[in-house]
Write a protein that holds these residues in place. Structure first.
Motif, PDB file in Angstrom:
ATOM      1  N   UNK A 239      65.614  17.178  29.612  1.00  0.00           N
ATOM      2  CA  UNK A 239      64.572  17.405  30.205  1.00  0.00           C
ATOM      3  C   UNK A 239      63.606  18.701  29.811  1.00  0.00           C
ATOM      4  N   UNK A 240      63.583  18.684  28.606  1.00  0.00           N
ATOM      5  CA  UNK A 240      62.730  19.708  28.009  1.00  0.00           C
ATOM      6  C   UNK A 240      61.403  18.821  27.488  1.00  0.00           C
ATOM      7  N   UNK A 241      60.380  19.003  28.425  1.00  0.00           N
ATOM      8  CA  UNK A 241      59.236  18.228  28.397  1.00  0.00           C
ATOM      9  C   UNK A 241      58.409  18.783  27.110  1.00  0.00           C
ATOM     10  N   UNK A 242      58.200  19.979  26.987  1.00  0.00           N
ATOM     11  CA  UNK A 242      57.356  20.516  25.744  1.00  0.00           C
ATOM     12  C   UNK A 242      57.998  20.046  24.459  1.00  0.00           C
ATOM     13  N   UNK A 243      59.475  20.396  24.536  1.00  0.00           N
ATOM     14  CA  UNK A 243      59.974  20.109  23.340  1.00  0.00           C
ATOM     15  C   UNK A 243      59.995  18.470  22.934  1.00  0.00           C
ATOM     16  N   UNK A 244      60.296  17.556  23.890  1.00  0.00           N
ATOM     17  CA  UNK A 244      60.235  16.437  23.766  1.00  0.00           C
ATOM     18  C   UNK A 244      58.660  15.616  23.286  1.00  0.00           C
ATOM     19  N   UNK A 245      57.615  16.510  23.963  1.00  0.00           N
ATOM     20  CA  UNK A 245      56.256  15.914  23.490  1.00  0.00           C
ATOM     21  C   UNK A 245      55.960  16.205  21.761  1.00  0.00           C
ATOM     22  N   UNK A 246      56.765  17.573  21.547  1.00  0.00           N
ATOM     23  CA  UNK A 246      56.382  18.013  20.279  1.00  0.00           C
ATOM     24  C   UNK A 246      57.159  16.913  19.250  1.00  0.00           C
ATOM     25  N   UNK A 247      58.344  16.400  19.621  1.00  0.00           N
ATOM     26  CA  UNK A 247      59.051  15.411  18.645  1.00  0.00           C
ATOM     27  C   UNK A 247      58.367  14.042  18.805  1.00  0.00           C
ATOM     28  N   UNK A 248      57.912  13.931  20.007  1.00  0.00           N
ATOM     29  CA  UNK A 248      57.300  12.607  20.279  1.00  0.00           C
ATOM     30  C   UNK A 248      55.919  12.528  19.188  1.00  0.00           C
ATOM     31  N   UNK A 249      55.159  13.490  19.159  1.00  0.00           N
ATOM     32  CA  UNK A 249      54.129  13.552  18.306  1.00  0.00           C
ATOM     33  C   UNK A 249      54.457  13.320  16.663  1.00  0.00           C
ATOM     34  N   UNK A 250      55.539  13.840  16.452  1.00  0.00           N
ATOM     35  CA  UNK A 250      56.038  13.763  14.909  1.00  0.00           C
ATOM     36  C   UNK A 250      56.892  12.421  14.967  1.00  0.00           C
ATOM     37  N   UNK A 251      57.426  11.750  15.927  1.00  0.00           N
ATOM     38  CA  UNK A 251      58.077  10.399  15.366  1.00  0.00           C
ATOM     39  C   UNK A 251      57.010   9.084  15.471  1.00  0.00           C
ATOM     40  N   UNK A 252      57.847   7.922  15.345  1.00  0.00           N
ATOM     41  CA  UNK A 252      57.138   6.442  15.151  1.00  0.00           C
ATOM     42  C   UNK A 252      57.242   5.994  16.461  1.00  0.00           C
ATOM     43  N   UNK A 253      56.457   4.928  16.617  1.00  0.00           N
ATOM     44  CA  UNK A 253      56.351   4.092  17.869  1.00  0.00           C
ATOM     45  C   UNK A 253      56.249   4.786  19.190  1.00  0.00           C
ATOM     46  N   UNK A 254      55.031   5.368  19.127  1.00  0.00           N
ATOM     47  CA  UNK A 254      54.452   6.450  19.955  1.00  0.00           C
ATOM     48  C   UNK A 254      54.602   5.648  21.478  1.00  0.00           C
ATOM     49  N   UNK A 255      53.983   4.357  21.608  1.00  0.00           N
ATOM     50  CA  UNK A 255      53.945   3.958  23.006  1.00  0.00           C
ATOM     51  C   UNK A 255      55.338   3.611  23.530  1.00  0.00           C
ATOM     52  N   UNK A 256      56.132   3.052  22.771  1.00  0.00           N
ATOM     53  CA  UNK A 256      57.637   2.596  23.057  1.00  0.00           C
ATOM     54  C   UNK A 256      58.230   3.869  23.282  1.00  0.00           C
ATOM     55  N   UNK A 257      58.162   5.008  22.465  1.00  0.00           N
ATOM     56  CA  UNK A 257      59.001   6.156  22.715  1.00  0.00           C
ATOM     57  C   UNK A 257      58.399   6.781  24.238  1.00  0.00           C
ATOM     58  N   UNK A 258      57.266   6.927  24.445  1.00  0.00           N
ATOM     59  CA  UNK A 258      56.761   7.296  25.836  1.00  0.00           C
ATOM     60  C   UNK A 258      57.516   6.517  26.934  1.00  0.00           C
TER      61      UNK A 258
END
Length: 1635
Positions: A672-691
Motif C-alpha cells: 500500500x505504498x501508493x506513491x512508490x507504486x505510481x512511480x513504478x507504474x509509470x516506468x513499467x509496461x501494460x499501463x492499463x492492465x497494471x492499474x
C-alpha cells in the motif's frame, strides 16, 4: 585500605591500578589523580522497597548513579562577597559582619547538605579538596518526568547522572528506557550561555530552519539545557515550530546541563529514590548568581553531577563523550545503506568557549554551520571564513600522483581585523590564543559553512536547513556513497539533487544498487525516481535475491506480512517468505482466474530461498508434498516429480527479471505504498492492465482488513488506480479506436494470461466497464460478425423467418486475418510448442527460447484484404452471434414457461403426459447448461468455480428453481394422492420462480436493467426493515392475544393465531368484529371452543384495552415505520439512479459474456451441444491435448503486434502523465504557494532594509551604540583589498609612464617641448601613504603574533589533547609560566595506551602512577640516560625536577604524564628546512614586494591534516644529524629511494646540503603533544639552494607516514603544524626573503 586510581584513556576510561593508601605530598601542578571509590555502604541511602515500580524506575535505580561529597572540608567564607548570597542557618554558623552564615564545604554545598551517613568529619580549609578523592557515587535521587508549571502539561524526562557514567549505560537509557528512536543526524548547538538578542527576522528564520531540518531528518538536538542564551533560542524554536507541528516525527531536544548550577533543583529530587512522576518545576522571576533555570521547551534533560555546586563546565566532557557515542551509532536505513550518525555543530553567537568548541570540532572532522549575524564568536568566525581564501596546492602522494590540497590563506589585513574583533569582543586576555583558534578552525574550509541572513547573501529565509545538511555533505565530498547514504537517511531529495547528482560527477551505477534497495525498503519515493533517472537500470538491479529480501524485510505489523505469513505456514516454508507465497497471495486477491508467473516458472517455483538468503540449503529433496498440493490447486495442474530438479550452484546466479518494474510495482501495491507504486507504474509496461491489477488488489486488501482507517486508505488508492486505468484507456481510444479495443481483449502474458476487461470485471470495476471503449467493444462482441447497422427488428424478423437472413442482414467486412482458420493458427502454435517441449525434455525443465525459424512461423504477417462471405459462412455467423443466441434463448424460455403453465393448468394429473416428459427433459437441459457455465468458468479449481458460480444471484435462483422442480417431480411420482397435491403446490411455486428468472433478460435493456438493481437493493432494505418491524408486530400480537384469550393451550395454531392479527393489522385489517364478539356468537366454555363448535369469546377487558393498544400499534407501524421504509426506498432509488448508466453497462457486460460462451442451440436442443462438448473433453483427456480456447473476449496476438500495442500504450500513458504533471504545476494552489513564498521573501528583504536604516541612524536622531561587529560602518576587508590593489596598479602605471617619458627625452625622440611628468601618487598621495603604512603595520602585527604564539606555548595548551577524548585543564596566557601563582591549577593525568604498552621508544617506568617518594632515582634527568640510550639534557638548560617528575621549562600545559610522548623530560627530534627560490617558467626568481619568494619542502600530515616540515623523533642512540637525514628521506622522498640510481643521486644531493646547512633554532618545540612532564625539543637546520642547481629539479614523493609532499611557498598566512611557521619565519628573515 586500598584505593583505585582512575587513569584517563581513550581506549579504557576506567583503567585502574591499586596502591596502598597513603597521603603523598603532591603539588597541584604536578599530580592530578582521579579516584573512584565504589559506595558500598551508601547504596541503601534513601532506599525504598522495589514494589509496584515500573521498568523505568527499577532500571534507573539499578544503573544510574549520582555523585555526592563524602567529606566536609570547610571553605573560607567572605561575608561581603557578592558572588553568592550567604546561607543563614542558626546554630551552624560562622561569625562575620554581624550575621550568621552556614559553613560551606569546598564542594559548594552547605554542611546540612552533607548526609551524616556519607560525610566524614570536617577538616580545616587548608586541606585540599578534590572531586576524585572527596566524592563518591550513590544511587541517583533525581529522575522521572518534569512538568514546568505555567508551560502546559507536557512532561519531559530527566535524570541526574554521575559525571563518570559510562556511555553504553546512557545509550541504553535513551534508546531502551526512554524509547527514543535512533537519530539520522545529531545537531550540537553551541553559543552564548547568557541571554543575547538577535534581529527578529533572523531569530524567526533560525528557529524555522532548525526545526525543519530536525523534522525532515529525524535529528537529535543537544544543547546546554538551560533557559538562557542559545539554549533558550533552541527551546523557543521547539515551542514555536516543533511541538505545534503536525509531523509524526517528534522533535528530540536533549539538554545536558550541570546539576550543581540548576536553580530550584530540589524540586526534582525524591528522598526515597523512586523518582517523581511528574516533578513540578517552577521558573522563578529572579535568577540567582551561578545558577540557571531549566528550559521548559526541551524534551529530555541529562543533569551531570560531579558532587560540586556552582561550578560551570562540569557537563562539557560528559557531553563530548555522549555526542561521540551517539556518532558511533548507525542509522536505521538498512544494513547496506546505514551510516554512522553524522554530527554537525551549529554555532550561534558565543564567547571564547564557543571558539574552543568550534576549534575542537574541526580537529575531530566535525562540520560546522556558523550563523552570521548572531553576534560575537559566530560573527568573528564568519568574517574570517568569508575574507580568507582557499588556495589549492599540488603535491605528490605516495604513488607519485599529483594531489590537490586546499590551504586556507589569510592576508595580513584580515588577520589584523580578526585580532581587532577578538579584542573588541573578548578583551586582551588570551588574545593570541583566541586569534589562533579562529585561524586553525578554518584550516579545513570544507568543514565550514557560513549561513548569512542578508540581502544578496548566500543564505535566504528558506535555506538554513540546507546549510546544515550541505555542511555535512561537504565534509564528505570525496565519499559519494556516504553522501548518498546521508541524504537517504535524512530523506532530503533536494539535497541529493543539488549536491550529489551534479553534472561534474560521474557515479557508477553498480554503486547505487544498495542505495536503491534501502530507498525501496524505506519508501523513499523521490530517491527511487532520482536513482532511476541517474542510470540505475532495474534489470541490472533487481534479482530474485533482492526481491526476496524486499518481501522478507516487511514490517511484521503490516497487513501484508500477516497474510504472507499465513500462506507461508500453509505452504510449509520454515523460515522465509518465498515468491511462491507471494504468487498465492496475489492469486487470492485478484482471483483464481489469474495465475502469477511465480507459480508457473520452475526457476521461481523450486528456488531454495534459504540457500539464496543464508547460503545454507534446507532442501535435501524435491518440493515438499504440501507445497505441491497447493501449487496444483493454484495452477490447476498436477505437479510432477522433481527429483532431479534441484538447482545447481551456477543457477543461483539469478538472472535478471524480464519486467522488473512489474515485480516492484506489485511489491509496492501489496504494501500500500501508493506513491512508490505510481512511480513504478509509470516506468513499467501494460499501463492499463497494471492499474487494473493494482485497483483489484487494493480493493481485496480493503475487504480483508478490520482497520477502518486502513480500509479507507486502501479504497481511496484503489479508486486512484482505477481512474488512471480509465484515463489511459480514454486517451488511447481518442487516438485510435481499433487499437484501444485490442488492448482490452489482448491476452496479457505477464498478467496471468488475463485481459483488461476480465481484470475489470473480476474486480467489480463498473466505472471502467462503462467507458466508451469498453462499450464499443461490447457492441462489437454482442453483434458478433453481424454489422452494427442491423436493427433489432431486422434480427427478430430473421429469427422467425430464416430465409430473410441473406437479403436483410448485413455482415462485417471480412479480412484475411479474421478469416484465417483459427484451427489452423492454433495447430501451428501447438506444433511449435510440441517442438519446444521436446527440447525441454531432452535438456532441462527450465524454459528455453524458441528458435528463430519457429518464432517466425508463429508470428506470420498477414495482409488485411477484404473478401466476400459464402452462404454457409453467413449462416454460421448469424446463428453464432451472441445477440441471435440471446434471442433464441429468450424465445425458448418463453415457450418453456408456456409449456410449464399449460401442464399445471391442464395436464397435471396422476397420469404422466408427453408434455411432462418434454418439460422434464427441458429442465434437465437447463440444469446441464448451468453445469456447463460453472465448469467453463475462467477459474482453475472446483472450489473457486463453485464460489464464482454462486456469487451470481441469478445462478442461485436457477439452483433454487431446479431443486424445487426436482422436489416437485419426486412428489409427483410418489404413489399417494396427498403427495400429488403437494407436488402441485411445489411446482406452482416453482413456476413463479421460473417466471422471476425471466427478469434476467431485462438486464440488457437500458431502462429496465437498472430497475432490477433497484429492486435488489430495496429487497435488502426491506429485509433490515422487517427485522425492526417484527419487534413491534410480535410484541403487539402477544400482548393483544394474551389480553383477549388468556390461558390458551400451546400449539401451532396458537402461534398462527397470535401472529395473524398483528401482521394483518399492518394492511388495514383491524379484526374489530373478533374483538367485539359477544355471546351467543361465541362462548367461554373451553369444551365448546376447543373442539371448534364455537369461537372463543374475548374477555370483556379486551374490548376496551385491545383497541387502544391497536391504535398505538397502527400509529407506530403504519405511519412511522412504513414512512421510514418509503424514505429508505427513496434514498436507494436516488443513489442507484446516479449510477444507472454504469450499473446497466456492467450488467450488460455479464449478460453478453454469458451468451458469448453459450452454445448456439437453445434449450432443450442444447443437450446436443453438451454431448458434443463432453465427447470432446474425453478425447482431449485420452490424447492429453490441451484445450484451444476460442473466445471473442480474449485474443492472442502475434509477438510483433503485441509489442507494437504495448509500445503504443506506453507512449500514450507517458504523454498523459506528463500533461497531468504540467497541469498540476499550473493549478491555482501551486501558484498561490509560489506567490506566498515570493511575498515572504520580499517582506524579509524589506525588514532587513529597515533594520539597516535604523542602525545607520539619521540626522537629529539619538546616537546609536556601535555593535561589536558592524558591517555597515567597517568596510569589508575584501573590498578594502580590492581598492588597495587598484591603487597599486595605478601607482605602477604612473611610474611606468614616467620612465617611458624620461627615456624618450634622453634619446631626443620627443619634441623640443618637454611634456610635464605625471605626478607620482605613490610618493605624493596621502591616501597611498596611509595604505602603505597600514599594510606594513598589519604585516608587523602578523610577525609579532607568530613570535608571541611561540612564547606563550599556545600549541601545547590546545584544549583537546591529540588523538584522545581528554581535555586539558585550561591555562590562561598569563598563567603559563611556573613562576606565576596559579592555585586553581588542576591538570589532568593522561598517558596514551600505546605509551603504556612500553614500546622500545618509550620509558618502561610509569613515574606518574608512583608515589612521589618512589619516583626518586628511577630516572636520572638533566644528563644522558645510558640505560635507555636517550639524552635527558635540555637545550633550554637545566630544568626543574619536582617530586620526581620533570617540569616543562616552557610552562604549564594543563595535562601531566607523558601523553603521546615516550620519554619523561625532553624528547629530542630534528626538523630540516630545505629551501630554494621560487622561479617562474623562464627560470627567473619570483619577487614580491621587492623580496625574493622562498619555497620549502613540506609534507601533509595524516594525523591532523596540517602542513609541516619533514622532521621526526630521534631513535634511541641516534644523533640529531642522522635523524634529520633519515626523516627527510623517509617523509619527503618516499619510494624514490627504492631506485638505486635515484638513491645515489639523492644521497649525493643530501650530503651536499648537509655540508652547507646552518642551524636556525635549538630549543623547546611548541607542540600539541607536550605535557607538564614530557615535551619536544628540536634542532632545526636550514638547507638552502641559492642557485637552484641542486634542488630545483628535486623530485618529491610522500612517504608511508604522510599523505603528500610538495614545495610550499613561504608566507605568513600559512597554517603549519607545531611551531614550524616560526622556524620558517626564522629562515625567511635570515635569507631576507618575502614573508
Amino acid at each position: 585500605m586500598e584505593k583505585k586510581v582512575t587513569r584517563v584513556s581513550p581506549a579504557d576510561p576506567a583503567d585502574t591500578i591499586s596502591y596502598e593508601m597513603g597521603t603523598p605530598k603532591r603539588n597541584k601542578s604536578l599530580v592530578s589523580l582521579h579516584f573512584n571509590e565504589e559506595a558500598v555502604d551508601a547504596q541503601n541511602v534513601g532506599a525504598a522497597p522495589e514494589v509496584n515500580m515500573t521498568f523505568e524506575q527499577r532500571w534507573i535505580r539499578d544503573n544510574i548513579k549520582m555523585r555526592v561529597c563524602k567529606k566536609f572540608v570547610e571553605k573560607p567564607v567572605e561575608v561581603n562577597s557578592v558572588s553568592l548570597p550567604p546561607i543563614r542557618s542558626p546554630g551552624k554558623s560562622l561569625q562575620g559582619a554581624g550575621t550568621e552564615i552556614e559553613a560551606i564545604c569546598k564542594c559548594g554545598y552547605p554542611r546540612t547538605a552533607h548526609t551524616s551517613l556519607l560525610s566524614s568529619p570536617g577538616a580545616s580549609g587548608l586541606e585540599e579538596w578534590r572531586v576524585e578523592t572527596h566524592t563518591r557515587a550513590i544511587r541517583t535521587n533525581a529522575f522521572g518526568t518534569v512538568e514546568f508549571l505555567g508551560f502546559g502539561e507536557n512532561e519531559r524526562n530527566y535524570v541526574r547522572v554521575d559525571v563518570n557514567t559510562k556511555m553504553d549505560v546512557m545509550m541504553e537509557l535513551m534508546m531502551d528506557v526512554w524509547g527514543l528512536e535512533k537519530p539520522n543526524l545529531l545537531i550540537s548547538v553551541t553559543g552564548g550561555a547568557k541571554n543575547f538578542t538577535m534581529k527578529q527576522k533572523i531569530k524567526e528564520e533560525f528557529r524555522r530552519g532548525l526545526m525543519k531540518v530536525a523534522r525532515s531528518t529525524g535529528a537529535w538536538i543537544i544543547t546546554g539545557g538551560t533557559n538562557a542564551g542559545v539554549m533558550k533560542h533552541v527551546g523557543e524554536a521547539v515551542r514555536d515550530y516543533g511541538l505545534v507541528s503536525a509531523s509524526t516525527n517528534p522533535i528530540i531536544v536533549i539538554g545536558v546541563a550541570t546539576w550543581g548550577c540548576i536553580q530550584n533543583k530540589e524540586d526534582l529530587t525524591d528522598p526515597e529514590c523512586r523518582g517523581k512522576w511528574p516533578a513540578s518545576y517552577r521558573l522563578g522571576k529572579k535568577q540567582r548568581i551561578k545558577e540557571s533555570f531549566l528550559d521548559p521547551n526541551h524534551t529530555h534533560f541529562v543533569l551531570v553531577d560531579n558532587g560540586t555546586q556552582h561550578q560551570f563546565g562540569v557537563e562539557i566532557p560528559f557531553r563530548a563523550r555522549m555526542e561521540n557515542s551517539i556518532a558511533n551509532m548507525k542509522t536505521n536505513t538498512g544494513k547496506n545503506a546505514s551510516v554512522y550518525v553524522p554530527v554537525v555543530l551549529l554555532v550561534l553567537e558565543g564567547g571564547p568557549g564557543t571558539l574552543e568548541t568550534a576549534h575542537q570540532a574541526v580537529a575531530n572532522n566535525t562540520p560546522i554551520v556558523i550563523v552570521q549575524g548572531s553576534g560575537r564568536a559566530a560573527d568573528i568566525l564568519a568574517f574570517a571564513y568569508q575574507n580568507s581564501s582557499g588556495e589549492e596546492i599540488e603535491a605528490m602522494d605516495q604513488e607519485g600522483k599529483t594531489k590537490k590540497i586546499t590551504q586556507t590563506i589569510f592576508d595580513a589585513s584580515v588577520e589584523a581585523e580578526i585580532r581587532n574583533q577578538v579584542e573588541e569582543n573578548f578583551g586582551k586576555k588570551n588574545l593570541v590564543s583566541h586569534c589562533e583558534m579562529v585561524k586553525e578552525t578554518l584550516k579545513n574550509r570544507d568543514l565550514i559553512t557560513v549561513f548569512e541572513f542578508s540581502i544578496g547573501g548566500r543564505g535566504s529565509s528558506k535555506d538554513i536547513d540546507k546549510a546544515i545538511l550541505q555542511a555535512l555533505l561537504r565534509a564528505n565530498k570525496d565519499q559519494i556513497f556516504d553522501q548518498l547514504k546521508l541524504a537517504l537517511a535524512w530523506n532530503r531529495i533536494d539535497i541529493a539533487k543539488s549536491e550529489i547528482f551534479t553534472d561534474d560527477r560521474f557515479i557508477q551505477t553498480n554503486m547505487l544498487f544498495e542505495i536503491m534497495q534501502s530507498a525501496l525498503i524505506l519508501n523513499r519515493v523521490g530517491f527511487v525516481e532520482l536513482l532511476m533517472d541517474n542510470g540505475v537500470n532495474l534489470k541490472d538491479f533487481l534479482t530474485k535475491k533482492r526481491l526476496l529480501k524486499l518481501y522478507n524485510q516487511i514490517n511484521k505489523n503490516t497487513q501484508l506480512y500477516q497474510m504472507l505469513d499465513k500462506i507461508r505456514r500453509k505452504n510449509g516454508n520454515a523460515k522465509y517468505i518465498s515468491l511462491v507465497d507471494v504468487g498465492c497471495l496475489i492469486q487470492d486477491l485478484i482471483g483464481d482466474f489469474y495465475t502469477p508467473w511465480y507459480l508457473l516458472d520452475p526457476k521461481v517455483r523450486d528456488l531454495d530461498v534459504e540457500y539464496l538468503l543464508d547460503g545454507v540449503s534446507a532442501k535435501c529433496m524435491g518440493m515438499p508434498g504440501i507445497k505441491k498440493g497447493i501449487l496444483s490447486m493454484a495452477t490447476g495442474k498436477k505437479q510432477e516429480s522433481m527429483d532431479n530438479d534441484l538447482l545447481t550452484s551456477d543457477e543461483y546466479q539469478v538472472p535478471d527479471f524480464d519486467n522488473p518494474f512489474q515485480e516492484l510495482f506489485l511489491w509496492a501495491v501489496l504494501l500500500n505504498r501508493q506513491e512508490m507504486a505510481k512511480i513504478l507504474w509509470k516506468g513499467g509496461k501494460d499501463a492499463t492492465a497494471a492499474a487494473l491489477v493494482a485497483s483489484g488488489m487494493l480493493s481485496s486488501l480493503a475487504r480483508e482488513t478490520d482497520d477502518t482507517e486502513l480500509a479507507k486508505k486502501l479504497k481511496a488508492n484503489s479508486l486512484e488506480f482505477s481512474d488512471l486505468a480509465i484515463a489511459v484507456l480514454n486517451e488511447c481510444y481518442d487516438v485510435e479506436e481499433k487499437k484501444a479495443q485490442n488492448l482490452l481483449i489482448r491476452e496479457l502474458e505477464h498478467w496471468g494470461a488475463a485481459t483488461c476487461v476480465l481484470l475489470a470485471v473480476e474486480s467489480n470495476n463498473k466505472k471502467f466497464i462503462s467507458q466508451t471503449a469498453c462499450q464499443t467493444l461490447l457492441n462489437n462482441v454482442w453483434m458478433g460478425h453481424l454489422s452494427l447497422d442491423n436493427q433489432m427488428l431486422q434480427l427478430l424478423l430473421c429469427v422467425f423467418v430464416p430465409p430473410l437472413i441473406l437479403p436483410v442482414i448485413k455482415f462485417k467486412e471480412e479480412t484475411d486475418t479474421d478469416a484465417m482458420s483459427e484451427k489452423n493458427f492454433e495447430q501451428r502454435v501447438t506444433t511449435i510448442k510440441a517442438k519446444k517441449r521436446k527440447l525441454e525434455k531432452q535438456k532441462t525443465l527450465n524454459s528455453i527460447p524458441v528458435s528463430k525459424e519457429d518464432k517466425e512461423e508463429s508470428q506470420v504477417e498477414f495482409e488485411s484484404k477484404p473478401f466476400a462471405l459464402s452462404f454457409w459462412k453467413k449462416l454460421y455467423y448469424f446463428y453464432t452471434a451472441p445477440v441471435v443466441i440471446f434471442a433464441h434463448n429468450v424465445l425458448s424460455y418463453v415457450i418453456f414457461l408456456g409449456l410449464y403453465s399449460y401442464i399445471l393448468l391442464v395436464k397435471f394429473s396422476s397420469e404422466v403426459s408427453v408434455e411432462e416428459i418434454i418439460l422434464i427433459i427441458w429442465v434437465f437441459s437447463i440444469f446441464a447448461e448451468e453445469v456447463r457455465q460453472m465448469v467453463s468458468s475462467s477459474t482453475k479449481t472446483f472450489n473457486t468455480k463453485l464460489h464464482s458460480y454462486i456469487t451470481d444471484p441469478w445462478n442461485i435462483v436457477d439452483v433454487v428453481t431446479i431443486i424445487m422442480f426436482i422436489v416437485g417431480i419426486i412428489l409427483r411420482f410418489l404413489p399417494y394422492s396427498s403427495t400429488l397435491e403437494a407436488a402441485r403446490c411445489v411446482m406452482a411455486l416453482n413456476l413463479v420462480i421460473f417466471f422471476f428468472r425471466i427478469l434476467h433478460i431485462f438486464s440488457v435493456h437500458k431502462q429496465l436493467g437498472p430497475k432490477l438493481v433497484m429492486i435488489g437493493r430495496m429487497l435488502m432494505d426491506l429485509l433490515y426493515f422487517i427485522i425492526i418491524l417484527m419487534v413491534f408486530v410480535v410484541s403487539y400480537s402477544i400482548a393483544a392475544h394474551s389480553v383477549m384469550f388468556p390461558n390458551s393451550e400451546l400449539s401451532f395454531v396458537l402461534v398462527y393465531n397470535v401472529m395473524r392479527m398483528g401482521y394483518w393489522n399492518l394492511y388495514g385489517e383491524l379484526f374489530l368484529e373478533d374483538i367485539e364478539m359477544e355471546e351467543p356468537d361465541c362462548t367461554f366454555e373451553s369444551d365448546l371452543y376447543s373442539n371448534g363448535t364455537f369461537p372463543r369469546c374475548p374477555t370483556p377487558v379486551s374490548r376496551y384495552a385491545v383497541p387502544i393498544l391497536m391504535g398505538f400499534y397502527v400509529l407506530f407501524s403504519n405511519i412511522l415505520l412504513l414512512n421510514l421504509l418509503i424514505a429508505m426506498f427513496s434514498y436507494t432509488f436516488e443513489i442507484t439512479q446516479k449510477d444507472t448508466d454504469s450499473i446497466w453497462k456492467f450488467m450488460r457486460f455479464n449478460t453478453i459474456r454469458e451468451y458469448c460462451d453459450r452454445t448456439p442451440l437453445p434449450a432443450p436442443f442444447c443437450l446436443i451441444s453438451h454431448i458434443y462438448l463432453l465427447l470432446q473433453l474425453f478425447c482431449r483427456k485420452c490424447c492429453k491435448r490441451r484445450k484451444n480456447q476460442i473466445n471473442s473476449m480474449i485474443t492472442r496476438f502475434p509477438a510483433d503486434k503485441a509489442r507494437e500495442l504495448v509500445q503504443w500504450e506506453n507512449m500514450i500513458a507517458d504523454a498523459y502523465m506528463n500533461r497531468l504533471e504540467h497541469e498540476e504545476k499550473k493549478n491555482i494552489q501551486n501558484r498561490i504557494i509560489n506567490t506566498q513564498e515570493s511575498i515572504h521573501e520580499l517582506f524579509f528583504k524589506l525588514d532587513e532594509l529597515q533594520d539597516i536604516q535604523t542602525t545607520s541612524g539619521a540626522p537629529g536622531a539619538p546616537p546609536i551604540i556601535k555593535a561589536p561587529i558592524n558591517p555597515v560602518v567597517r568596510m569589508p576587508p575584501q573590498m578594502d583589498k580590492r581598492l588597495l590593489a587598484l591603487e597599486d596598479q595605478m601607482q605602477q602605471s604612473t611610474v611606468a609612464l614616467n620612465w617611458i617619458m624620461r627615456n624618450l627625452q634622453e634619446q631626443q625622440k620627443s619634441s623640443a617641448k618637454v611634456p610635464p611628468l605625471m605626478e607620482d601618487k605613490k610618493e605624493n598621495g596621502r591616501h597611498g601613504k596611509h595604505s602603505k603604512q597600514k599594510k606594513e603595520k598589519d604585516k608587523a602585527l602578523v610577525k609579532s603574533t607568530v613570535e608571541e604564539r611561540k612564547r606563550l606555548n599556545y600549541k601545547s595548551r590546545i584544549p583537546r589533547y591529540p588523538q584522545s577524548m581528554v581535555n586539558r585543564f585550561p591555562v590562561p596566557d598569563d598563567k603559563v609560566a611556573w613562576e606565576i601563582s596559579f592555585p586553581e591549577y588542576d591538570p589532568v593525568v593522561y598517558e596514551a595506551p600505546e605509551v603504556k604498552s612500553h614500546p622500545y621508544w618509550a620509558d618502561t617506568i610509569d613515574l606518574i602512577y608512583m608515589k612521589p617518594a618512589d619516583r626518586i632515582g628511577k630516572i636520572n634527568f638533566n644528563e644522558y640516560d645510558k640505560k635507555n640510550l636517550c639524552d635527558r639534557k635540555s637545550y633550554w638548560g637545566t630544568y626543574e625536577v619536582r617530586d620526581g617528575l620533570p617540569l616543562n621549562p616552557a610552562g604549564r600545559t594543563g595535562i601531566i604524564g607523558r601523553g603521546l610522548l615516550g620519554r619523561y623530560g625532553p624528547n629530542h627530534c630534528g626538523d630540516p628546512i630545505v629551501t630554494r627560490w621560487k622561479r617562474n617558467d623562464k627560470g627567473e626568481v619570483v619577487m614580491k614586494e621587492g623580496k625574493k619568494v622562498l619555497e620549502f619542502v613540506a609534507i601533509f600530515r595524516k594525523d591532523n591534516d596540517l602542513w609541516s616540515i619533514p622532521g621526526g623523533m630521534c631513535e634511541p642512540g641516534q644523533k640529531v644529524s642522522q635523524c634529520l637525514k633519515a626523516e627527510f628521506t623517509e617523509e619527503a622522498l618516499g619510494t624514490l629511494i627504492n631506485d638505486q640510481t635515484m638513491k645515489d643521486k639523492i644521497n649525493k644531493d643530501l650530503q651536499y646540503m648537509l655540508d652547507h646547512g646552518e642551524e636556525i633554532y635549538k630549543g623547546i618545540c611548541d607542540d600539541p603533544r607536550n605535557t607538564d612532564n614530557a615535551w619536544l625539543e628540536t634542532l632545526v637546520f636550514s638547507y638552502h639552494d641559492d642557485t637552484g642547481k641542486v634542488l630545483h629539479p628535486f623530485l618529491l614523493r610522500a612517504g608511508e607516514t604522510v599523505e603528500a609532499a610538495t614545495w610550499l611557498e613561504v608566507s605568513s598566512s600559512l597554517i603549519l603544524h607545531s611551531s614550524h611557521l616560526y622556524y620558517v619565519k626564522l629562515v625567511a628573515d635570515k635569507l631576507n626573503a618575502y614573508y
